[in-house]
Design a protein around this motif. Structure first.
Motif, PDB file in Angstrom:
ATOM      1  N   THR A   1       0.851  -1.190   0.000  1.00 11.51           N
ATOM      2  CA  THR A   1       0.000   0.000   0.000  1.00 11.51           C
ATOM      3  C   THR A   1       0.891   1.245   0.000  1.00 11.51           C
ATOM      4  O   THR A   1       2.112   1.158  -0.086  1.00 11.51           O
ATOM      5  CB  THR A   1      -0.929   0.033   1.233  1.00 11.51           C
ATOM      6  N   SER A   2       0.276   2.398   0.116  1.00 16.90           N
ATOM      7  CA  SER A   2       1.037   3.661   0.151  1.00 16.90           C
ATOM      8  C   SER A   2       0.243   4.692   0.940  1.00 16.90           C
ATOM      9  O   SER A   2      -0.822   4.399   1.482  1.00 16.90           O
ATOM     10  CB  SER A   2       1.294   4.168  -1.282  1.00 16.90           C
ATOM     11  N   GLY A   3       0.781   5.910   1.010  1.00 12.13           N
ATOM     12  CA  GLY A   3       0.089   7.004   1.671  1.00 12.13           C
ATOM     13  C   GLY A   3      -0.076   6.793   3.158  1.00 12.13           C
ATOM     14  O   GLY A   3       0.749   6.158   3.814  1.00 12.13           O
ATOM     15  N   HIS A   4      -1.173   7.315   3.722  1.00  9.17           N
ATOM     16  CA  HIS A   4      -1.391   7.261   5.166  1.00  9.17           C
ATOM     17  C   HIS A   4      -1.600   5.838   5.669  1.00  9.17           C
ATOM     18  O   HIS A   4      -1.298   5.532   6.834  1.00  9.17           O
ATOM     19  CB  HIS A   4      -2.587   8.136   5.552  1.00  9.17           C
ATOM     20  N   VAL A   5      -2.120   4.974   4.816  1.00  7.39           N
ATOM     21  CA  VAL A   5      -2.287   3.569   5.229  1.00  7.39           C
ATOM     22  C   VAL A   5      -0.922   2.962   5.526  1.00  7.39           C
ATOM     23  O   VAL A   5      -0.699   2.367   6.596  1.00  7.39           O
ATOM     24  CB  VAL A   5      -3.013   2.751   4.142  1.00  7.39           C
ATOM     25  N   ALA A   6       0.015   3.121   4.581  1.00  6.45           N
ATOM     26  CA  ALA A   6       1.361   2.569   4.775  1.00  6.45           C
ATOM     27  C   ALA A   6       2.065   3.239   5.949  1.00  6.45           C
ATOM     28  O   ALA A   6       2.798   2.585   6.702  1.00  6.45           O
ATOM     29  CB  ALA A   6       2.186   2.733   3.501  1.00  6.45           C
ATOM     30  N   LEU A   7       1.862   4.548   6.118  1.00  9.22           N
ATOM     31  CA  LEU A   7       2.496   5.263   7.227  1.00  9.22           C
ATOM     32  C   LEU A   7       2.088   4.647   8.567  1.00  9.22           C
ATOM     33  O   LEU A   7       2.929   4.316   9.407  1.00  9.22           O
ATOM     34  CB  LEU A   7       2.100   6.744   7.180  1.00  9.22           C
ATOM     35  N   TRP A   8       0.768   4.452   8.748  1.00  9.35           N
ATOM     36  CA  TRP A   8       0.301   3.980  10.050  1.00  9.35           C
ATOM     37  C   TRP A   8       0.488   2.480  10.237  1.00  9.35           C
ATOM     38  O   TRP A   8       0.607   2.010  11.372  1.00  9.35           O
ATOM     39  CB  TRP A   8      -1.148   4.396  10.281  1.00  9.35           C
ATOM     40  N   THR A   9       0.557   1.721   9.138  1.00  8.78           N
ATOM     41  CA  THR A   9       0.833   0.293   9.332  1.00  8.78           C
ATOM     42  C   THR A   9       2.274   0.076   9.789  1.00  8.78           C
ATOM     43  O   THR A   9       2.528  -0.708  10.701  1.00  8.78           O
ATOM     44  CB  THR A   9       0.555  -0.534   8.061  1.00  8.78           C
ATOM     45  N   VAL A  10       3.219   0.799   9.197  1.00 11.35           N
ATOM     46  CA  VAL A  10       4.614   0.621   9.618  1.00 11.35           C
ATOM     47  C   VAL A  10       4.832   1.177  11.024  1.00 11.35           C
ATOM     48  O   VAL A  10       5.576   0.588  11.826  1.00 11.35           O
ATOM     49  CB  VAL A  10       5.603   1.240   8.604  1.00 11.35           C
ATOM     50  N   ILE A  11       4.180   2.274  11.376  1.00  8.39           N
ATOM     51  CA  ILE A  11       4.307   2.832  12.719  1.00  8.39           C
ATOM     52  C   ILE A  11       3.667   1.915  13.758  1.00  8.39           C
ATOM     53  O   ILE A  11       4.188   1.727  14.861  1.00  8.39           O
ATOM     54  CB  ILE A  11       3.654   4.238  12.786  1.00  8.39           C
ATOM     55  N   SER A  12       2.542   1.292  13.405  1.00  6.76           N
ATOM     56  CA  SER A  12       1.813   0.446  14.354  1.00  6.76           C
ATOM     57  C   SER A  12       2.554  -0.829  14.710  1.00  6.76           C
ATOM     58  O   SER A  12       2.246  -1.456  15.731  1.00  6.76           O
ATOM     59  CB  SER A  12       0.440   0.082  13.781  1.00  6.76           C
ATOM     60  N   ILE A  13       3.510  -1.231  13.892  1.00  7.62           N
ATOM     61  CA  ILE A  13       4.266  -2.456  14.190  1.00  7.62           C
ATOM     62  C   ILE A  13       4.914  -2.366  15.562  1.00  7.62           C
ATOM     63  O   ILE A  13       5.031  -3.376  16.275  1.00  7.62           O
ATOM     64  CB  ILE A  13       5.325  -2.709  13.095  1.00  7.62           C
ATOM     65  N   GLY A  14       5.311  -1.159  15.975  1.00  6.46           N
ATOM     66  CA  GLY A  14       5.940  -0.994  17.283  1.00  6.46           C
ATOM     67  C   GLY A  14       5.077  -1.520  18.420  1.00  6.46           C
ATOM     68  O   GLY A  14       5.576  -2.134  19.367  1.00  6.46           O
ATOM     69  N   LEU A  15       3.752  -1.318  18.335  1.00  9.27           N
ATOM     70  CA  LEU A  15       2.851  -1.805  19.372  1.00  9.27           C
ATOM     71  C   LEU A  15       2.872  -3.326  19.458  1.00  9.27           C
ATOM     72  O   LEU A  15       2.745  -3.902  20.547  1.00  9.27           O
ATOM     73  CB  LEU A  15       1.426  -1.324  19.094  1.00  9.27           C
ATOM     74  N   PHE A  16       3.051  -3.995  18.328  1.00  2.00           N
ATOM     75  CA  PHE A  16       3.010  -5.457  18.318  1.00  2.00           C
ATOM     76  C   PHE A  16       4.398  -6.070  18.507  1.00  2.00           C
ATOM     77  O   PHE A  16       4.520  -7.241  18.839  1.00  2.00           O
ATOM     78  CB  PHE A  16       2.326  -5.936  17.033  1.00  2.00           C
ATOM     79  N   ASN A  17       5.438  -5.254  18.332  1.00  2.00           N
ATOM     80  CA  ASN A  17       6.777  -5.679  18.753  1.00  2.00           C
ATOM     81  C   ASN A  17       6.879  -5.755  20.276  1.00  2.00           C
ATOM     82  O   ASN A  17       7.698  -6.486  20.828  1.00  2.00           O
ATOM     83  CB  ASN A  17       7.846  -4.676  18.277  1.00  2.00           C
ATOM     84  N   SER A  18       6.044  -4.976  20.934  1.00  4.51           N
ATOM     85  CA  SER A  18       6.216  -4.635  22.349  1.00  4.51           C
ATOM     86  C   SER A  18       6.555  -5.807  23.250  1.00  4.51           C
ATOM     87  O   SER A  18       7.563  -5.784  23.972  1.00  4.51           O
ATOM     88  CB  SER A  18       4.955  -3.928  22.859  1.00  4.51           C
ATOM     89  N   ILE A  19       5.731  -6.841  23.236  1.00  2.25           N
ATOM     90  CA  ILE A  19       5.915  -7.933  24.201  1.00  2.25           C
ATOM     91  C   ILE A  19       6.836  -9.029  23.670  1.00  2.25           C
ATOM     92  O   ILE A  19       7.064 -10.027  24.366  1.00  2.25           O
ATOM     93  CB  ILE A  19       4.552  -8.529  24.618  1.00  2.25           C
TER      94      ILE A  19
END
Length: 453
Positions: free
Chosen positions: A362-380
C-alpha cells in the motif's frame, strides 16, 4: 522478610534504570543512521552499517559476558558495562568533529559492548529475582521503562539534529556546509549520555544488590535444551525485524511519502513509543492481577499514548489521538492471549507480519500507520521470547542461556543492511518483506518451538 522485599525492590529499581539506559543508547544509534547518511553522503546500505557496528557486538561479546558474570557477578558486570558505554559515547566527539565514518563505527562498537554487558546481566537477573510464573510480567515492566527511552531517542534526533536543517529530498544533493552543520550537532547528546552513565556507575558501586540463589553454583550446559536455541533464533529474527523497520522508517517516510526528516523522525519516535505502550500493557496482562484491575490500569496507559504521541509531534493532538486509537485496538487484541506469554506472542507475530506486508503493498497514510503500528506489536516480543526460552532453567544455567540468546541479537547487524540493500535496488517498500518473514518464524516459536524442552 522485610529485608528480602527491600532487596527485591532495590534490584528492580536499579535494573529498571539499566533497561532505560541501554534502551536509549540502542535506539539513538539506530535512528542516527538517518543523519549519518546525510553527513557522509551514504547509500542506504552504507548508512545501515551503523546498526551493524552496534549489533555485531552481541555475537562477539555476549557469551564472554555470560562467563564474566560467572566470575565477577552481576553488579560488577553492570558497572563495567556503564564505563564502556561512557567511553564509546566520548569517542563520538572526535568522530563528529573530523568527521570520520570509520570512527563513528568504532565508537558505536565500543558503546555497544557496554550495552551487551548490561543486557546479558539485566534480563536473567529480572527473570530470576522473583516468582517464575510472573517473570514475563517483570520483563515487560522493565522493557516498558526501556521503551520510554526508545521513544525519547528519535525525538531527540529530530530536535537536536534535524530541526532547522534545510535538507533536500535527495540527500546525495546535500550541500557540504549543511552536512557539516548536522555533524556539529551530534557530540552534545553523546557527551550528556556519557556523563550520566558514569554517575549511574558510581551510584551502583555504592549500593548492595541481592545475589541470585544459585549464582555461585557450578554452571551447566544449556545445549540439551532445544527451546533455548530456538528462542535465541527468535531473538535473532525479532531484533532484526524491529531494528530493520526502525532503521528504514525515517528515510522511507521521507523518500516514499514526502515527509520532512524532522517529521519522519518524530513518527519513528511513535513507532518506538508503541513498544513502550504495549509493554506497559504486558506488565499487568501477564501478571496474576484480577481482570477488573487490568482494565483500570489500561486507562492511564492509553492516556500516556495520547499525550506522548502528541508531544513528539509538536503537540499534534490528531496524531496523538490516532496513536491512542491504535493502542486501544492493541489492548483488545492482547486479550486474545488470555495472559499467556506464548499465545499472545503468536497473535502479535501474525499481526506484525500482516502490517509489514500491508506496508509493502500500500502507500500514503495507510502505509504510514501500518509501519508505525508495528511498534505496538513488537512490544511484548523480546520479554516473552526471552522468558519462554529460559523457562525451566535453574539459576545456574541462566547466565549461559542469556549469553547465547543475546549473542543472537546479531539479527540487528544482518537484517537492516539486507533491507537497506533491497531499498537501494528495488525500493523501500519491498524491504519490508524481510521483517514479515522474521515474524513468521516468531509465530512458529510461539506455537511449537518453545515446547521442545
Amino acid at each position: 522478610m522485610e529485608q528480602k522485599h527491600a532487596n527485591y525492590g532495590l534490584g528492580m529499581s536499579v535494573f529498571g534504570a539499566i533497561f532505560f539506559i541501554f534502551g536509549f543508547a540502542t535506539t539513538f544509534i539506530i535512528t542516527l543512521s538517518a543523519p549519518v547518511k546525510v553527513i557522509f553522503n551514504l547509500s542506504e546500505f552504507e548508512a545501515q552499517l551503523l546498526s551493524s557496528a552496534f549489533f555485531i557486538a552481541y555475537p562477539i561479546m555476549s557469551i564472554p559476558t555470560g562467563k564474566l558474570i560467572d566470575m565477577i557477578g552481576y553488579k560488577k558486570t553492570v558497572i563495567a558495562g556503564l564505563i564502556l558505554m561512557a567511553l564509546g559515547s566520548f569517542i563520538y566527539v572526535p568522530a563528529a568533529r573530523i568527521p570520520s565514518f570509520p570512527i563513528f563505527l568504532f565508537g558505536t562498537f565500543v558503546l555497544a559492548t557496554g550495552v551487551v554487558f548490561l543486557q546479558v546481566a539485566a534480563n536473567p537477573y529480572v527473570t530470576a529475582i522473583g516468582p517464575a510464573d510472573t517473570a514475563s510480567s517483570r520483563l515487560n515492566l522493565t522493557q516498558a521503562l526501556n521503551s520510554i527511552a526508545t521513544m525519547i531517542a528519535p525525538w531527540l534526533i529530530a530536535t537536536a539534529i534535524f530541526k532547522g536543517l534545510d535538507l533536500p529530498l535527495d540527500t546525495s544533493q546535500t550541500p557540504p556546509e549543511v552536512a557539516m552543520q548536522a555533524a556539529s550537532r551530534v557530540p552534545l547528546p553523546f557527551i550528556v549520555m556519557g556523563v550520566i552513565v558514569l554517575i549511574v556507575a558510581v551510584a551502583i558501586l555504592l549500593i548492595k544488590l541481592a545475589a541470585l540463589h544459585g549464582e555461585e553454583s557450578k554452571k551447566k550446559s544449556i545445549w540439551n535444551h532445544p527451546h533455548v536455541v530456538l528462542g535465541a533464533l527468535g531473538i535473532f529474527f525479532y531484533v532484526g525485524a524491529e531494528v530493520g523497520n526502525a532503521g528504514l522508517i525515517v528515510n522511507y517516510l521521507k523518500n516514499s511519502l514526502g515527509q520532512t526528516p524532522e517529521m519522519a523522525a518524530n513518527y519513528a519516535a511513535i513507532y518506538w513509543g508503541g513498544a513502550m505502550i504495549g509493554r506497559f500493557f504486558g506488565s499487568f496482562m501477564f501478571s496474576d492481577m484480577k481482570s477488573s484491575k487490568k482494565i483500570t490500569y489500561a486507562l492511564p496507559v492509553l492516556l500516556l499514548a495520547l499525550v506522548s504521541g502528541a508531544f513528539v509531534t509538536d503537540w499534534n493532538w490528531t496524531i496523538g489521538g490516532t496513536f491512542m486509537a491504535i493502542a486501544i485496538v492493541n489492548f483488545f487484541i492482547m486479550q486474545i492471549g488470555r495472559g499467556k506469554a506464548a499465545r499472545t506472542l503468536a497473535v502479535f507475530a501474525l499481526i506484525a507480519a500482516a502490517l509489514d506486508l500491508t506496508t509493502t503493498f500500500t502507500s500514503g497514510h495507510v502505509a504510514l500507520w501500518t509501519v508505525i503500528s508495528i511498534g505496538l506489536f513488537n512490544s511484548i516480543m523480546f520479554p516473552n521470547i526471552f522468558s519462554l526460552a529460559v523457562k525451566r532453567l535453574d539459576n545456574a544455567e541462566l547466565s549461559s542461556a542469556s549469553g547465547l540468546i543475546n549473542a543472537l541479537i546479531l539479527g540487528g547487524a544482518i537484517l537492516p543492511p539486507l533491507m537497506g540493500s533491497i531499498a537501494d535496488s528495488a525500493g523501500y517498500t519491498w524491504a519490508f518483506l524481510v521483517p514479515a518473514f522474521s515474524y513468521a518464524y516468531i509465530f512458529f516459536f510461539a506455537v511449537k518451538g518453545h515446547k521442545l524442552a
